[in-house]
Enzyme design. Structure first.
Site, PDB file in Angstrom:
ATOM      1  CD  GLU A  58       4.464  -5.133   1.439  1.00  0.00           C
ATOM      2  OE1 GLU A  58       4.178  -4.846   0.269  1.00  0.00           O
ATOM      3  OE2 GLU A  58       4.773  -6.279   1.799  1.00  0.00           O
ATOM      4  CG  HIS A  60      -2.309  -2.293  17.148  1.00  0.00           C
ATOM      5  ND1 HIS A  60      -3.546  -2.031  16.620  1.00  0.00           N
ATOM      6  CD2 HIS A  60      -2.459  -2.295  18.495  1.00  0.00           C
ATOM      7  CE1 HIS A  60      -4.408  -1.886  17.605  1.00  0.00           C
ATOM      8  NE2 HIS A  60      -3.781  -2.040  18.753  1.00  0.00           N
TER       9      HIS A  60
HETATM   10  C1  LIG Z   1      -1.297   4.021   1.976  1.00  0.00           C
HETATM   11  C2  LIG Z   1      -1.443   2.767   1.163  1.00  0.00           C
HETATM   12  C3  LIG Z   1      -0.472   2.451   0.229  1.00  0.00           C
HETATM   13  C4  LIG Z   1      -0.612   1.307  -0.568  1.00  0.00           C
HETATM   14  N1  LIG Z   1       0.348   1.012  -1.497  1.00  0.00           N
HETATM   15  C5  LIG Z   1       0.203  -0.056  -2.307  1.00  0.00           C
HETATM   16  C6  LIG Z   1       1.172  -0.359  -3.330  1.00  0.00           C
HETATM   17  O1  LIG Z   1       2.183   0.346  -3.499  1.00  0.00           O
HETATM   18  N2  LIG Z   1       0.945  -1.433  -4.135  1.00  0.00           N
HETATM   19  C7  LIG Z   1      -0.148  -2.236  -3.976  1.00  0.00           C
HETATM   20  O2  LIG Z   1      -0.284  -3.194  -4.735  1.00  0.00           O
HETATM   21  N3  LIG Z   1      -1.068  -1.990  -3.008  1.00  0.00           N
HETATM   22  C8  LIG Z   1      -0.930  -0.929  -2.174  1.00  0.00           C
HETATM   23  N4  LIG Z   1      -1.863  -0.664  -1.190  1.00  0.00           N
HETATM   24  C9  LIG Z   1      -3.028  -1.533  -1.056  1.00  0.00           C
HETATM   25  C10 LIG Z   1      -2.944  -2.428   0.156  1.00  0.00           C
HETATM   26  O3  LIG Z   1      -1.948  -3.398  -0.018  1.00  0.00           O
HETATM   27  C11 LIG Z   1      -4.336  -3.040   0.399  1.00  0.00           C
HETATM   28  O4  LIG Z   1      -5.190  -1.973   0.773  1.00  0.00           O
HETATM   29  C12 LIG Z   1      -4.299  -4.086   1.496  1.00  0.00           C
HETATM   30  O5  LIG Z   1      -3.663  -5.248   1.032  1.00  0.00           O
HETATM   31  C13 LIG Z   1      -5.715  -4.462   1.961  1.00  0.00           C
HETATM   32  O6  LIG Z   1      -6.513  -4.839   0.883  1.00  0.00           O
HETATM   33  P1  LIG Z   1      -7.943  -4.166   0.668  1.00  0.00           P
HETATM   34  O7  LIG Z   1      -7.777  -2.699   0.729  1.00  0.00           O
HETATM   35  O8  LIG Z   1      -8.497  -4.738  -0.571  1.00  0.00           O
HETATM   36  O9  LIG Z   1      -8.795  -4.597   1.908  1.00  0.00           O
HETATM   37  P2  LIG Z   1      -9.632  -5.938   2.032  1.00  0.00           P
HETATM   38  O10 LIG Z   1      -8.791  -7.076   1.623  1.00  0.00           O
HETATM   39  O11 LIG Z   1     -10.932  -5.775   1.370  1.00  0.00           O
HETATM   40  O12 LIG Z   1      -9.843  -5.977   3.588  1.00  0.00           O
HETATM   41  C14 LIG Z   1     -10.763  -5.114   4.274  1.00  0.00           C
HETATM   42  C15 LIG Z   1     -10.866  -5.571   5.716  1.00  0.00           C
HETATM   43  O13 LIG Z   1     -11.480  -6.847   5.759  1.00  0.00           O
HETATM   44  C16 LIG Z   1     -10.890  -7.673   6.715  1.00  0.00           C
HETATM   45  N5  LIG Z   1     -10.443  -8.911   6.062  1.00  0.00           N
HETATM   46  C17 LIG Z   1     -10.092  -9.096   4.783  1.00  0.00           C
HETATM   47  N6  LIG Z   1      -9.755 -10.373   4.563  1.00  0.00           N
HETATM   48  C18 LIG Z   1      -9.881 -11.012   5.719  1.00  0.00           C
HETATM   49  C19 LIG Z   1      -9.661 -12.351   6.145  1.00  0.00           C
HETATM   50  N7  LIG Z   1      -9.196 -13.290   5.319  1.00  0.00           N
HETATM   51  N8  LIG Z   1      -9.889 -12.654   7.423  1.00  0.00           N
HETATM   52  C20 LIG Z   1     -10.321 -11.721   8.281  1.00  0.00           C
HETATM   53  N9  LIG Z   1     -10.541 -10.433   7.953  1.00  0.00           N
HETATM   54  C21 LIG Z   1     -10.319 -10.079   6.688  1.00  0.00           C
HETATM   55  C22 LIG Z   1      -9.716  -6.915   7.317  1.00  0.00           C
HETATM   56  O14 LIG Z   1     -10.084  -6.386   8.579  1.00  0.00           O
HETATM   57  C23 LIG Z   1      -9.494  -5.765   6.364  1.00  0.00           C
HETATM   58  O15 LIG Z   1      -9.102  -4.604   7.029  1.00  0.00           O
HETATM   59  C24 LIG Z   1      -1.733   0.467  -0.381  1.00  0.00           C
HETATM   60  C25 LIG Z   1      -2.697   0.792   0.573  1.00  0.00           C
HETATM   61  C26 LIG Z   1      -2.569   1.926   1.345  1.00  0.00           C
HETATM   62  C27 LIG Z   1      -3.608   2.251   2.360  1.00  0.00           C
END
Ligand SMILES: Cc1cc2nc3c(=O)[nH]c(=O)nc-3n(C[C@H](O)[C@H](O)[C@H](O)COP(=O)(O)OP(=O)(O)OC[C@H]3O[C@@H](n4cnc5c(N)ncnc54)[C@H](O)[C@@H]3O)c2cc1C
Length: 616
Positions: free
Chosen positions: A434, A396
């Site tokens: 991560e 951040h």
């Molecule tokens: C550039 C990039 C590279 C990546 N590389 C990889 C990789 O190599 N391998 C891999 O497996 N994944 C990878 N990812 C995926 C990444 O790990 C996920 O995007 C991340 O874990 C968030 O999951 P999500 O996108 O499903 O968001 P969600 O889990 O749907 O979350 C969306 C939002 O909801 C809120 N939220 C969710 N849960 C909660 C909670 N319990 N309490 C409060 N607020 C919550 C948060 O504000 C969050 O920002 C990558 C993502 C990016 C952007």
């Protein structure tokens, strides 16, 4: 002792030369402090020179103007050359390696980044010795290319709800890997779009109809010779993104795809030939890769801050705009207090983040080595909380730093030629991957709530830094303790009213995340103070001390609400601390250019027209 800026050359822009002549310390000594020591620095420079001589490792034209496919192909071309010469130039230290990779590929990365950052470390930490013998050599020599496939289209954060299954078939001694729904498609893994031949797959382990939850498996997905998807595997690219477009993030699905039982990573968790499942004594031993990767992310983010600040400070020293004394000529924008306010506290934060990164890496190495040798696994919970908090706060801070640096450069900061847009769009990805930042802070808060009683009993929250900064660290400790206590009281109040634990926590999630932030900020401040105390050279130590002072006063000023509460600090004291910030600016101003020069990032690596060393 006379200072010396070693970056000064005849013919440089005289504005920068006049800044460099004011230097009060030896920039090489500070550069060594910031780059892992004298030997590392020398190695880094030697390799950068080597890369400079090998034109095949350069970009034929600026990647900014390449299409996404051209970027990936360009990165692959350079990777191939790198593999040919790697034995000549490969460093053993990862900081040196990071600098080399950044020099060659820029910060948009390259398709094998996740191979080295996630795939190989997961095998090293989670595969047993025999499995490591099978896979590591091929991975090290890139005969196989790996990705880390955990997130799914439907679930990223909530790992417990991923849908991909690996079901044990005892008759064949195999797992059957399957994607039951569209939302179960793996989505995002870096390097999987077009490059990976194998993945570490996180899937639910199912034995005799019982789901044992997510476990890691080594799974081939493409033919190593033809590079075509294997039968039963659906794999491809998810398209362009906000940044990091040299990377091929991908999707992945399986249709009843079979892998041998021994493709489950079995250092900690095991499934026997008969289908008997054994879990380790401590469930967090499987977190080792995450710990390792998060500590690396913190280090990388500090480097991104350095890059952005190097560009903004150098540019601010040559850019003249507006007059303070009418008729006396335009002033360097770096002389405006507001410009200093925009940049100097972030220089201090970048130093502090690096110090915290070094400390957490050291603690992680010690902790993981200890656990690997059968030591106490309790330390993993502490390390997990620490790495989550740091990853969240530092990513951040990095985003804020880069954006401040961009705005400090006016319109030119918005140009791709400044490289600031690339730095920003790459760095902010880490706020999400991560472990999403807010979710990580909430995990830290859960850990803190378990120890809230100890915090209330005035036990120290971090090791005590000695020396003159101890009273200021006490203020950070006070804020963290108060925030933790407040969150705990809110939680207890809900529980007393009969609300269940989960809902009680969720109702106060914002206060929980603030407690986690305050606790992490205490760790960062304390790591910075300790780091400064380890600096031997008096002139460089003075620079560290000035930045530490600025950091402590600035951060506490940002926590005004907390320090004023209950009369802990008077408004006069707070005002004095805020004034001290401006006093620090005056001390830091003459050395500002020399400090950023000491980040020792050469022009080839910085890729910024605005931030060039010679500012032509
Ligand atoms: C550039 C990039 C590279 C990546 N590389 C990889 C990789 O190599 N391998 C891999 O497996 N994944 C990878 N990812 C995926 C990444 O790990 C996920 O995007 C991340 O874990 C968030 O999951 P999500 O996108 O499903 O968001 P969600 O889990 O749907 O979350 C969306 C939002 O909801 C809120 N939220 C969710 N849960 C909660 C909670 N319990 N309490 C409060 N607020 C919550 C948060 O504000 C969050 O920002 C990558 C993502 C990016 C952007």
């Amino acid at each position: 002792m006379l200072g010396r800026n070693r970056q000064m050359r005849p013919g440089d822009n005289p504005e920068l030369t006049s800044e460099r002549l004011k230097c009060t310390f030896d920039t090489d000594i500070l550069a060594a402090e910031l780059n892992g020591g004298v030997e590392n620095l020398a190695k880094m420079r030697e390799i950068q020179q080597e890369v400079g001589k090998r034109t095949e490792l350069w970009d034929a034209s600026s990647p900014t103007h390449m299409s996404r496919i051209q970027k990936i192909e360009n990165a692959c071309r350079k990777l191939q050359h790198l593999f040919e010469v790697v034995s000549d130039i490969a460093p053993s230290d990862f900081k040196v390696m990071f600098s080399v990779l950044r020099t060659i590929f820029g910060i948009e990365g390259f398709p094998l980044a996740l191979h080295s950052l996630m795939f190989v470390p997961t095998i090293q930490n989670q595969a047993d010795d025999e499995q490591q013998e099978w896979w590591l050599m091929d991975a090290a020599q890139a005969r196989i290319i790996g990705a880390y496939a955990q997130s799914e289209l439907g679930h990223g954060t909530n790992l417990n709800h991923i849908e991909t299954t690996a079901t044990f078939d005892v008759t064949q001694d195999e797992f059957v890997v399957h994607t039951p729904t569209t939302t179960a498609l793996k989505w995002w893994p870096g390097g999987m779009g077009v490059c990976a031949t194998h993945v570490i797959l996180v899937a639910n382990l199912v034995i005799d109809g019982k789901n044992h939850g997510p476990h890691s498996f080594f799974v081939p997905v493409r033919d190593v010779d033809t590079h075509q998807p294997l039968p039963g595997v659906r794999v491809g690219d998810i398209g362009s993104k906000m940044g990091m477009n040299c990377f091929d993030n991908g999707y992945l699905g399986f249709d009843q795809f079979r892998i041998p039982r021994r493709n489950m990573l079995m250092r900690h968790y095991k499934v026997s030939r008969e289908g008997v499942y054994t879990a380790p004594s401590h469930p967090k031993v499987g977190y080792s890769t995450m710990l390792y990767v998060r500590s690396e992310i913190v280090f990388h983010q500090a480097q991104f801050m350095f890059m952005a600040l190097m560009i903004a400070v150098r540019y601010s020293a040559i850019r003249r705009q507006g007059e303070i004394t009418p008729g006396a000529g335009e002033v360097r924008i770096l002389d405006y207090q507001t410009q200093q306010f925009r940049l100097f506290p972030y220089i201090a934060r970048a130093f502090a983040s690096l110090a915290a990164a070094e400390k957490v890496q050291h603690l992680t190495e010690l902790g993981l080595r200890n656990v690997k040798n059968g030591g106490n696994t309790e330390v993993l919970a502490d390390l997990h909380a620490l790495s989550c908090g740091l990853k969240s706060v530092v990513t951040h801070t990095a985003a804020e730093t880069i954006e401040q640096a961009r705005m400090a450069c006016g319109g030119h900061g918005y140009s791709d030629a400044s490289y600031l847009p690339t730095i920003y769009t790459c760095a902010v990805g880490a706020c999400t991957y991560e472990g999403e930042n807010i979710v990580l802070l909430l995990q830290v808060a859960k850990y803190l709530m378990k120890g809230a009683k100890a915090a209330a009993e005035n036990r120290p929250l971090v090791g005590k830094p000695l020396g003159k900064h101890a009273p200021m660290i006490k203020h950070f400790e006070h804020v963290a303790r108060k925030r933790i206590a407040l969150a705990y009281e809110l939680l207890k109040g809900e529980l007393a009213r009969g609300v269940d634990k989960e809902h009680a926590f969720a109702r106060h999630a914002v206060d929980m995340s603030k407690a986690a932030r305050a606790h992490t900020k205490l760790f960062i401040a304390s790591a910075f103070v300790c780091r400064a105390e380890a600096v031997a050279d008096p002139a460089v130590r003075l620079v560290f001390d000035q930045l530490v002072e600025l950091h402590l006063n600035y951060e506490l000023g940002e926590m005004a609400e907390d320090v004023l509460q209950d009369g802990y600090m008077s408004s006069d004291e707070l005002r004095r601390m805020r004034q001290n910030v401006y006093v620090s600016f005056e001390k830091i101003r003459p050395n500002a250019v020399s400090i950023v020069d000491s980040f020792d990032i050469p022009d080839r690596e910085l890729r910024s027209v605005l931030g060039r060393r010679d500012a032509p």
